[in-house]
Scaffold this active site. Structure first.
Site, PDB file in Angstrom:
ATOM      1  CG  ASP A   1      -1.810   1.177   1.330  1.00  0.00           C
ATOM      2  OD1 ASP A   1      -2.352   1.582   0.286  1.00  0.00           O
ATOM      3  OD2 ASP A   1      -1.972   1.713   2.448  1.00  0.00           O
TER       4      ASP A   1
ATOM      5  CG  ASP B   1      -1.555   7.779   0.587  1.00  0.00           C
ATOM      6  OD1 ASP B   1      -0.622   8.588   0.487  1.00  0.00           O
ATOM      7  OD2 ASP B   1      -2.454   7.661  -0.272  1.00  0.00           O
TER       8      ASP B   1
ATOM      9  CB  THR C   1      -2.171   2.972  -3.787  1.00  0.00           C
ATOM     10  OG1 THR C   1      -2.736   4.138  -3.168  1.00  0.00           O
ATOM     11  CG2 THR C   1      -1.822   3.313  -5.233  1.00  0.00           C
ATOM     12  CB  SER C   2      -7.510   3.568  -2.536  1.00  0.00           C
ATOM     13  OG  SER C   2      -7.753   2.282  -2.000  1.00  0.00           O
TER      14      SER C   2
ATOM     15  CE  LYS D   1      -5.427  -1.347  -1.148  1.00  0.00           C
ATOM     16  NZ  LYS D   1      -4.277  -0.612  -0.574  1.00  0.00           N
TER      17      LYS D   1
ATOM     18  CG  ASP E   1      -1.918   2.514   6.387  1.00  0.00           C
ATOM     19  OD1 ASP E   1      -2.311   3.638   6.766  1.00  0.00           O
ATOM     20  OD2 ASP E   1      -2.207   2.072   5.254  1.00  0.00           O
TER      21      ASP E   1
END
Length: 215
Positions: free
Chosen positions: A9, A11, A101-102, A133, A158
């Site tokens: 991921d 961020d 990642t989003s 996600k 995270d």
């Protein structure tokens, strides 16, 4: 356990973006008359559009993404690399790794350049998936592009949504408690206080896998 690829991921894992993102979401919440704490609680590991749909179903998610992007530009759109990120990625050499990642491709590329972090050949962004996600689509897609079985991949996350996505994909999940308390990440296979503290463990997993394959 020996693994063949690391799926990161971004961020809260490779970039230390929490404080900036919180300011942006708080500013947007004030603009829209929403509860900033509630909005923030629904942002982690998700596409902004999905958060907007949840907290303000009467607003156009694409238009609000544009507003959030403008707020980001006003912030300077630069995040420091998470402690230990550059050293860890440098140690991976030619071993397989990917981003899942989003976030969106263009901003992430810019932020990695400003943070002096390398980019891997396989990168999955919010716009690359139909379902974000906690759905496993992003991690499954990354494993497919790497030509590696998800069971042989380790996800580094995270946020609870990201942990759930990695587990649903069949991957081993290592959590870093940088944005959430360890108790919120309990579904992960292992949890470390930070990426820097997780790095030796991750590298040991990759070393075992390389030795097993004679590399």
């Amino acid at each position: 356990m020996a693994i063949k690829a690391l799926l990161f991921d971004v961020d809260g894992v490779l970039l230390d973006s929490t404080a900036t993102h919180r300011r942006i979401w708080d500013a947007w919440s004030r603009m829209r008359g929403l509860d900033g704490d509630l909005v923030w609680s629904l942002t982690h590991g998700r596409r902004p559009e999905d958060t907007v749909r949840d907290v303000a179903p009467d607003l156009d998610p694409a238009a609000e993404r544009g507003v959030l992007n403008r707020l980001m530009v006003e912030e300077g759109d630069a995040f420091p690399a998470a402690p230990g990120a550059a050293a860890l990625l440098g140690e991976l050499d030619r071993r397989p790794w990917a981003l899942v990642t989003s976030g969106s491709r263009t901003p992430v590329h810019r932020r990695f350049r400003l943070a002096s972090l390398p980019l891997p050949p396989v990168q999955i962004y919010g716009e690359d998936v139909e379902r974000s996600k906690p759905h496993p689509e992003g991690y499954l897609k990354a494993a497919e592009l790497l030509l590696i079985d998800p069971v042989d991949c380790v996800v580094i996350e995270d946020a609870p949504h990201g942990v759930a996505a990695g587990k649903a994909a069949g991957c081993t999940v290592i959590a870093v408690a940088t944005t959430h308390a360890p108790g919120e990440l309990a579904k992960a296979d292992e949890c470390f206080p930070s990426l820097e503290e997780a790095a030796p463990y991750l590298l040991s997993l990759m070393s075992v896998a390389a030795a097993a394959h004679g590399h």
